[in-house]
Design a protein around this motif. Structure first.
Motif, PDB file in Angstrom:
ATOM      1  N   GLY A   1       0.807  -1.217   0.000  1.00  0.00           N
ATOM      2  CA  GLY A   1       0.000   0.000   0.000  1.00  0.00           C
ATOM      3  C   GLY A   1       0.837   1.261   0.000  1.00  0.00           C
TER       4      GLY A   1
ATOM      5  N   SER B   1       0.439   4.258  -2.737  1.00  0.00           N
ATOM      6  CA  SER B   1       0.261   5.635  -2.312  1.00  0.00           C
ATOM      7  C   SER B   1       1.381   6.534  -2.837  1.00  0.00           C
TER       8      SER B   1
ATOM      9  N   SER C   1      -5.448   5.390  -0.614  1.00  0.00           N
ATOM     10  CA  SER C   1      -4.728   4.135  -0.811  1.00  0.00           C
ATOM     11  C   SER C   1      -3.742   3.843   0.304  1.00  0.00           C
TER      12      SER C   1
ATOM     13  N   HIS D   1      -6.377  -1.350 -10.519  1.00  0.00           N
ATOM     14  CA  HIS D   1      -7.033  -1.780  -9.279  1.00  0.00           C
ATOM     15  C   HIS D   1      -7.944  -2.978  -9.508  1.00  0.00           C
TER      16      HIS D   1
ATOM     17  N   HIS E   1      -9.006  -2.871  -3.083  1.00  0.00           N
ATOM     18  CA  HIS E   1      -8.708  -2.450  -4.457  1.00  0.00           C
ATOM     19  C   HIS E   1     -10.000  -2.186  -5.215  1.00  0.00           C
TER      20      HIS E   1
ATOM     21  N   MET F   1     -11.149   1.160  -4.394  1.00  0.00           N
ATOM     22  CA  MET F   1     -10.357   2.188  -5.060  1.00  0.00           C
ATOM     23  C   MET F   1     -10.741   2.339  -6.527  1.00  0.00           C
TER      24      MET F   1
END
Length: 133
Positions: free
Chosen positions: A14, A18, A48, A88, A108, A111
């Motif tokens: 992650g 990010s 994220s 994603h 995911h 997202m």
């Protein structure tokens, strides 16, 4: 529990997701035209980094200009947002192939919504049983 999952999320990739959004946002903010899209990348970077315990929702109709959001979202999709969505989706499906990866795959998939339409969306915090605060 979301703290533990967020820590695992950060350790298992992650942070790099990010960081990618953060770098993309900085690159977009170098041009004046790209600043609105850079800000949306920053929104994706924050979401994220800590996806467990938060979700996204569309803002109220009275708070935003829906026509400008629609135009900005179309431009977002054409010039890179579609890659965010497919990325994603791909990682969500791959992670959901194993039982241990299902919670991370679901993040995911969350997202994907923000990657598809970042303009007009806001990040909200959820309580322990999944309701908005």
């Amino acid at each position: 529990m979301s703290l533990l999952f967020n820590l695992l999320w950060i350790i298992l990739g992650g942070f790099f997701v990010s960081l990618g959004y953060l770098m993309g946002g900085i690159a977009l903010c170098f041009s004046i035209i790209g600043i609105p899209w850079g800000i949306q990348c920053f929104k994706l970077a924050v979401f994220s980094l800590f996806p467990f315990g938060s979700d996204t929702r569309m803002r109220d109709y009275h708070e935003t200009n829906s026509t400008l959001n629609l135009i900005a979202n179309i431009i977002w999709l054409v010039f890179g947002g579609i890659f965010v969505v497919f990325s994603h989706l791909f990682w969500g499906v791959v992670l959901c192939l194993s039982i241990i990866g299902i919670p991370f795959g679901i993040q995911h998939f969350k997202m994907v919504r923000l990657g598809f339409t970042p303009f007009g969306r806001e990040i909200i915090e959820l309580d322990a049983i999944g309701r908005t605060n």
